[in-house]
Design a protein around this motif. Structure first.
Motif, mmCIF file in Angstrom:
data_model
loop_
_atom_site.group_PDB
_atom_site.id
_atom_site.type_symbol
_atom_site.label_atom_id
_atom_site.label_comp_id
_atom_site.label_asym_id
_atom_site.label_seq_id
_atom_site.Cartn_x
_atom_site.Cartn_y
_atom_site.Cartn_z
ATOM 1 N N ILE A 111 0.839 -1.208 0.000
ATOM 2 C CA ILE A 111 0.000 0.000 0.000
ATOM 3 C C ILE A 111 0.865 1.246 0.000
ATOM 4 O O ILE A 111 0.502 2.276 -0.602
ATOM 5 N N ASP A 112 2.034 1.198 0.635
ATOM 6 C CA ASP A 112 2.968 2.323 0.583
ATOM 7 C C ASP A 112 3.440 2.564 -0.847
ATOM 8 O O ASP A 112 3.631 3.712 -1.278
ATOM 9 N N ILE A 113 3.646 1.489 -1.599
ATOM 10 C CA ILE A 113 4.008 1.629 -3.013
ATOM 11 C C ILE A 113 2.866 2.282 -3.784
ATOM 12 O O ILE A 113 3.088 3.161 -4.633
ATOM 13 N N VAL A 114 1.637 1.863 -3.494
ATOM 14 C CA VAL A 114 0.464 2.473 -4.143
ATOM 15 C C VAL A 114 0.421 3.972 -3.857
ATOM 16 O O VAL A 114 0.196 4.786 -4.754
ATOM 17 N N GLU A 115 0.650 4.360 -2.617
ATOM 18 C CA GLU A 115 0.646 5.781 -2.242
ATOM 19 C C GLU A 115 1.735 6.531 -2.997
ATOM 20 O O GLU A 115 1.528 7.663 -3.464
ATOM 21 N N ASN A 116 2.893 5.915 -3.138
ATOM 22 C CA ASN A 116 3.998 6.536 -3.878
ATOM 23 C C ASN A 116 3.637 6.729 -5.340
ATOM 24 O O ASN A 116 3.900 7.782 -5.933
ATOM 25 N N LEU A 117 3.027 5.713 -5.928
ATOM 26 C CA LEU A 117 2.631 5.805 -7.342
ATOM 27 C C LEU A 117 1.545 6.860 -7.543
ATOM 28 O O LEU A 117 1.526 7.560 -8.569
ATOM 29 N N LYS A 118 0.646 6.985 -6.578
ATOM 30 C CA LYS A 118 -0.387 8.023 -6.673
ATOM 31 C C LYS A 118 0.236 9.406 -6.608
ATOM 32 O O LYS A 118 -0.151 10.311 -7.361
ATOM 33 N N ALA A 119 1.206 9.584 -5.728
ATOM 34 C CA ALA A 119 1.871 10.883 -5.593
ATOM 35 C C ALA A 119 2.580 11.280 -6.884
ATOM 36 O O ALA A 119 2.692 12.465 -7.205
ATOM 37 N N GLN A 120 3.048 10.275 -7.640
ATOM 38 C CA GLN A 120 3.724 10.541 -8.912
ATOM 39 C C GLN A 120 2.748 10.684 -10.079
ATOM 40 O O GLN A 120 3.167 10.973 -11.199
ATOM 41 N N GLY A 121 1.468 10.437 -9.830
ATOM 42 C CA GLY A 121 0.488 10.517 -10.899
ATOM 43 C C GLY A 121 0.449 9.286 -11.781
ATOM 44 O O GLY A 121 -0.182 9.303 -12.847
ATOM 45 N N LYS A 122 1.082 8.189 -11.331
ATOM 46 C CA LYS A 122 1.082 6.954 -12.126
ATOM 47 C C LYS A 122 -0.261 6.242 -12.051
ATOM 48 O O LYS A 122 -0.652 5.549 -12.991
ATOM 49 N N ILE A 123 -0.937 6.356 -10.901
ATOM 50 C CA ILE A 123 -2.285 5.821 -10.758
ATOM 51 C C ILE A 123 -3.173 6.886 -10.141
ATOM 52 O O ILE A 123 -2.684 7.869 -9.565
ATOM 53 N N THR A 124 -4.478 6.700 -10.241
ATOM 54 C CA THR A 124 -5.443 7.661 -9.722
ATOM 55 C C THR A 124 -6.454 6.938 -8.828
ATOM 56 O O THR A 124 -6.383 5.719 -8.647
ATOM 57 N N ASP A 125 -7.407 7.682 -8.309
ATOM 58 C CA ASP A 125 -8.464 7.071 -7.493
ATOM 59 C C ASP A 125 -9.325 6.115 -8.301
ATOM 60 O O ASP A 125 -10.048 5.282 -7.729
ATOM 61 N N ASP A 126 -9.271 6.218 -9.628
ATOM 62 C CA ASP A 126 -10.039 5.312 -10.486
ATOM 63 C C ASP A 126 -9.352 3.959 -10.679
ATOM 64 O O ASP A 126 -9.963 3.014 -11.195
ATOM 65 N N THR A 127 -8.091 3.885 -10.310
ATOM 66 C CA THR A 127 -7.353 2.625 -10.437
ATOM 67 C C THR A 127 -7.827 1.635 -9.375
ATOM 68 O O THR A 127 -7.855 1.958 -8.189
#
Length: 489
Positions: A111-127
């Motif tokens: 989940i920390d990786i997910v948060e990191n990817l969200k911060a970079q714009g790699k994934i969004t709330d729609d992912t």
């Protein structure tokens, strides 16, 4: 008489193949990559990741599912999820997420990786973030934090009866869940039922008891996975059939249920003789789901998959040099590589997994039957090409001309199981790891992701740097104390 290595390969397999061919100098190429130049630039032992293969496999699967959905007039959507535990590396996730996919997690730090990817714009709330695994403490807290911060497409997959209560304590509002089926294992397994998930017969009662009247929880997904993977066997089709019966029975009492997750399990190429009809399997799965739902009079589900090894496995490879040949008796020739199978490809000894193994050079030489041994002093540090064979064939070894061998499709699990960046068995250093990509013009570009481990790296982990520094500090203290004594005198 045909006695050259190239003759052996051409007589045994259909060669050349899409990813494997020889150049004009009879040196092996992998996806058009000049492996000889790679060795000349970076040396061996060497690990590499060919990033474009990740996107290629993702899009192949998405196209196969799209074709099957259209062919069968299937009224549901398909969602491709990447199983992060196969390889958590940033370069892998970055490449995979270029292709409009979703994520499957299995632990708190995921989940920390997910948060990191969200911060970079790699994934969004729609992912979609499908959270599998046995959940306690930090994993539950991290899932709760993710959902509380607006990621409503995070779907925790319930693995046991307590998890809903644990999640509800952390999640402030309403949230969606899935339930994992505890599938029955093949007869050869030591246990009858998977330790993961909830038994077939218990799922509908569990829903009626703990979910149906819970205003905070909405059941959206049924999750199904078996260890042997998606294969055209009576066992697989029987387990899928039982899963679909659970789905239709659950759907009749749970209108919110709209998704079926069939997990991962696509095999990857492990020899030049590999033969698997992905399109057929997908078409048959879609057909079976549609027929079962139509017969039961329920709507077909959206389909989720969680491909891990299939996504990243065929992107990886390792290259070694044969350092020496040991003749141990009248027939056993051991080709000793300049690394260790236990440390660099742990699946070869842990689960007897096979990988594609081919020489980089020497294809015009005569071949010989050999065994491959690693550098450690462990008797299990060897590679066996077949489950019931003790030897493999390679071009004849000579001291004058180095022989290089490559292992391909090693991109899933090997680094994490081997403990990337950590201690290695017998302190054999972890090889240099490079990333291979293509620029806009299609030309190969490479860069070093991680250098080969050094003695200092390993000694630091073992605490020897602390010991050295501490000893130096003590000497400095003794020196200062001695000077003060002299002054006072």
């Amino acid at each position: 008489m045909k006695t050259k290595y190239i003759d052996l390969i051409e007589q045994t397999f259909d060669f050349p193949q899409k990813e494997f061919k020889l150049d004009d100098n009879n040196k092996l190429q992998f996806h058009g990559i000049d492996l000889t130049n790679l060795i000349a630039e970076y040396g061996t032992p060497l690990k590499f990741t060919y990033l474009p293969k990740i996107s290629e496999n993702i899009n192949n699967a998405k196209n196969w599912f799209a074709d099957a959905i259209e062919k069968n007039n299937y009224n549901g959507k398909y969602h491709y999820c990447y199983c992060t535990k196969s390889s958590h590396f940033k370069h892998v996730l970055n490449e995979a997420l270029k292709n409009d996919i979703h994520i499957e997690t299995s632990s708190a730090f995921d989940i920390d990786i997910v948060e990191n990817l969200k911060a970079q714009g790699k994934i969004t709330d729609d992912t979609f973030v499908i959270s599998n695994g046995f959940k306690r403490d930090q994993y539950v807290k991290n899932i709760g934090k993710l959902i509380n911060n607006g990621h409503k497409n995070c779907i925790p997959i319930i693995d046991n009866y307590e998890e809903i209560n644990l999640l509800s304590q952390e999640i402030k509002g309403n949230y969606n869940i899935g339930i994992r089926i505890a599938s029955e294992e093949e007869p050869k397994f030591e246990f009858y039922t998977s330790r993961l998930g909830i038994g077939y017969k218990n799922i509908v009662p569990f829903y009626n008891r703990d979910i149906k009247d819970n205003p905070k929880v909405t059941l959206k997904m049924l999750h199904f996975f078996i260890n042997t993977g998606i294969r055209d066997t009576a066992y697989y089709w029987n387990e899928l059939s039982k899963c679909l019966k659970v789905y239709v029975n659950l759907k009749k009492v749970c209108p919110s249920l709209d998704s079926l997750n069939i997990g991962g399990g696509f095999p990857i190429k492990n020899s030049l003789a590999f033969d698997y009809d992905y399109a057929y399997m997908i078409d048959e799965i879609i057909l079976q789901i549609k027929q079962t739902c139509d017969e039961a009079g329920v709507a077909v589900p959206n389909i989720f998959t969680e491909f891990g090894s299939y996504t990243v496995g065929e992107s990886g490879g390792a290259i070694y040099e044969v350092l020496y040949q040991k003749l141990q008796n009248d027939r056993e020739k051991w080709n000793m590589i300049n690394s260790s199978f236990i440390t660099t490809m742990p699946d070869t000894w842990a689960i007897n997994k096979r990988f594609v193994m081919l020489p980089i050079n020497g294809w015009q030489k005569e071949y010989e039957r050999v065994l491959l041994g690693g550098l450690t002093c462990d008797s299990d540090d060897y590679y066996n090409s077949e489950q019931h064979m003790n030897a493999i064939y390679l071009p004849k070894y000579s001291k004058e001309k180095p022989l290089y061998i490559g292992f391909f499709n090693t991109g899933a699990y090997q680094e994490t199981i081997g403990g990337f960046g950590g201690l290695q068995h017998c302190l054999i250093p972890q090889p240099k790891h490079i990333l291979i990509d293509r620029d806009e013009a299609g030309e190969i570009v490479t860069r070093v992701f991680a250098p080969q481990q050094t003695s200092e790296n390993l000694l630091s982990i073992l605490g020897y740097d602390y010991g050295i520094n501490n000893a130096l500090a003590l000497k400095e203290e003794e020196k200062i104390g001695c000077n003060e004594t002299i002054k006072s005198t």
